[in-house]
Design a protein around this motif. Structure first.
Motif, PDB file in Angstrom:
ATOM      1  N   UNK A  24       0.822  -1.213   0.000  1.00 35.50           N
ATOM      2  CA  UNK A  24       0.000   0.000   0.000  1.00 35.50           C
ATOM      3  C   UNK A  24       0.857   1.265   0.000  1.00 35.50           C
ATOM      4  N   UNK A  25       1.935   1.273   0.769  1.00 38.39           N
ATOM      5  CA  UNK A  25       2.819   2.444   0.773  1.00 38.39           C
ATOM      6  C   UNK A  25       3.381   2.697  -0.627  1.00 38.39           C
ATOM      7  N   UNK A  26       3.830   1.638  -1.300  1.00 37.20           N
ATOM      8  CA  UNK A  26       4.386   1.780  -2.656  1.00 37.20           C
ATOM      9  C   UNK A  26       3.311   2.268  -3.631  1.00 37.20           C
ATOM     10  N   UNK A  27       2.082   1.806  -3.448  1.00 38.91           N
ATOM     11  CA  UNK A  27       0.990   2.254  -4.318  1.00 38.91           C
ATOM     12  C   UNK A  27       0.704   3.739  -4.128  1.00 38.91           C
ATOM     13  N   UNK A  28       0.783   4.213  -2.897  1.00 36.36           N
ATOM     14  CA  UNK A  28       0.602   5.646  -2.630  1.00 36.36           C
ATOM     15  C   UNK A  28       1.716   6.440  -3.287  1.00 36.36           C
ATOM     16  N   UNK A  29       2.947   5.985  -3.134  1.00 33.54           N
ATOM     17  CA  UNK A  29       4.104   6.661  -3.735  1.00 33.54           C
ATOM     18  C   UNK A  29       3.937   6.746  -5.246  1.00 33.54           C
ATOM     19  N   UNK A  30       3.526   5.636  -5.866  1.00 35.59           N
ATOM     20  CA  UNK A  30       3.328   5.616  -7.317  1.00 35.59           C
ATOM     21  C   UNK A  30       2.211   6.565  -7.737  1.00 35.59           C
ATOM     22  N   UNK A  31       1.157   6.590  -6.955  1.00 38.01           N
ATOM     23  CA  UNK A  31      -0.010   7.422  -7.269  1.00 38.01           C
ATOM     24  C   UNK A  31       0.331   8.906  -7.271  1.00 38.01           C
ATOM     25  N   UNK A  32       1.132   9.375  -6.294  1.00 34.07           N
ATOM     26  CA  UNK A  32       1.385  10.812  -6.166  1.00 34.07           C
ATOM     27  C   UNK A  32       2.767  11.236  -6.660  1.00 34.07           C
ATOM     28  N   UNK A  33       3.625  10.285  -6.938  1.00 31.00           N
ATOM     29  CA  UNK A  33       4.947  10.632  -7.459  1.00 31.00           C
ATOM     30  C   UNK A  33       5.877  11.279  -6.448  1.00 31.00           C
ATOM     31  N   UNK A  34       5.653  10.991  -5.178  1.00 30.96           N
ATOM     32  CA  UNK A  34       6.520  11.496  -4.105  1.00 30.96           C
ATOM     33  C   UNK A  34       6.815  10.353  -3.149  1.00 30.96           C
ATOM     34  N   UNK A  35       7.961  10.401  -2.505  1.00 33.24           N
ATOM     35  CA  UNK A  35       8.258   9.413  -1.482  1.00 33.24           C
ATOM     36  C   UNK A  35       7.421   9.709  -0.242  1.00 33.24           C
ATOM     37  N   UNK A  36       7.326   8.735   0.630  1.00 31.82           N
ATOM     38  CA  UNK A  36       6.560   8.946   1.863  1.00 31.82           C
ATOM     39  C   UNK A  36       7.172  10.067   2.702  1.00 31.82           C
ATOM     40  N   UNK A  37       8.502  10.104   2.879  1.00 30.27           N
ATOM     41  CA  UNK A  37       9.063  11.244   3.616  1.00 30.27           C
ATOM     42  C   UNK A  37       8.722  12.596   2.977  1.00 30.27           C
ATOM     43  N   UNK A  38       8.695  12.653   1.641  1.00 31.99           N
ATOM     44  CA  UNK A  38       8.330  13.904   0.965  1.00 31.99           C
ATOM     45  C   UNK A  38       6.872  14.273   1.238  1.00 31.99           C
ATOM     46  N   UNK A  39       5.987  13.271   1.206  1.00 33.48           N
ATOM     47  CA  UNK A  39       4.570  13.533   1.483  1.00 33.48           C
ATOM     48  C   UNK A  39       4.420  14.072   2.902  1.00 33.48           C
ATOM     49  N   UNK A  40       5.079  13.425   3.862  1.00 32.82           N
ATOM     50  CA  UNK A  40       5.003  13.874   5.257  1.00 32.82           C
ATOM     51  C   UNK A  40       5.540  15.294   5.389  1.00 32.82           C
ATOM     52  N   UNK A  41       6.672  15.560   4.747  1.00 34.51           N
ATOM     53  CA  UNK A  41       7.311  16.878   4.878  1.00 34.51           C
ATOM     54  C   UNK A  41       6.479  17.978   4.229  1.00 34.51           C
TER      55      UNK A  41
END
Length: 159
Positions: A24-41
């Motif tokens: 699921x984390x990888x699917x979110x990253x693929x969907x928005x084109x940002x890493x999880x740390x980038x999304x959080x930041x």
């Protein structure tokens, strides 16, 4: 919880059952084109959790035979728990703090571990102590090989 073997065991289960593994984390990253740390930041944890919910809903609505490895925080939203329960067998993988710390220490892709990873893992375990109780079954992966965990899950799945 992070570091319990979700991705590793998910891979084994997917191969055994002929299903597709979706991290699921990888699917979110693929969907928005940002890493999880980038999304959080850039957008904060609440935004990430919203993306996680949308993606989980889409994955489970696909109707495909899938194994979904959710991030450990997906259970923080009751609607995610309900979606998972409606989608099939829900397995919570757990481990003691020492095993989790050994598995995740040094992983820079885990924004919730910023700072003292050991302290953060112990705090997360305490906060989430009861969050995984909704699952159909729980497997403690501390000291178990991934194949042993897979067999324990299959015993529940094939009942």
């Amino acid at each position: 919880m992070m570091g319990t073997g979700k991705s590793t065991v998910g891979d084994l289960l997917a191969m055994e059952l002929g299903y597709r593994l979706i991290d699921l984390d990888a699917a979110v990253v693929e969907k928005v084109g940002m890493t999880i740390p980038e999304i959080f930041e850039r957008h904060g944890e609440p935004h990430f959790r919203e993306l996680e919910n949308e993606t989980l809903r889409q994955v489970l609505d696909s109707g495909e035979g899938v194994i979904v490895a959710t991030g450990g925080g997906a259970v923080l939203r009751p609607d995610n728990c309900e979606l998972m329960l409606q989608g099939g067998l829900v397995v919570a993988l757990t481990a003691d703090a020492e095993h989790i710390i050994a598995r995740v220490q040094g992983d820079r892709n885990r924004p919730l571990l910023a700072g003292n990873a050991e302290e953060r893992v112990r705090a997360l375990l305490e906060v989430r102590r009861d969050a995984y109780r909704f699952a159909h079954c729980t497997v403690d992966t501390s000291g178990l090989a991934a194949e042993e965990v897979m067999r324990a899950i299959l015993a529940h799945y094939r009942v």
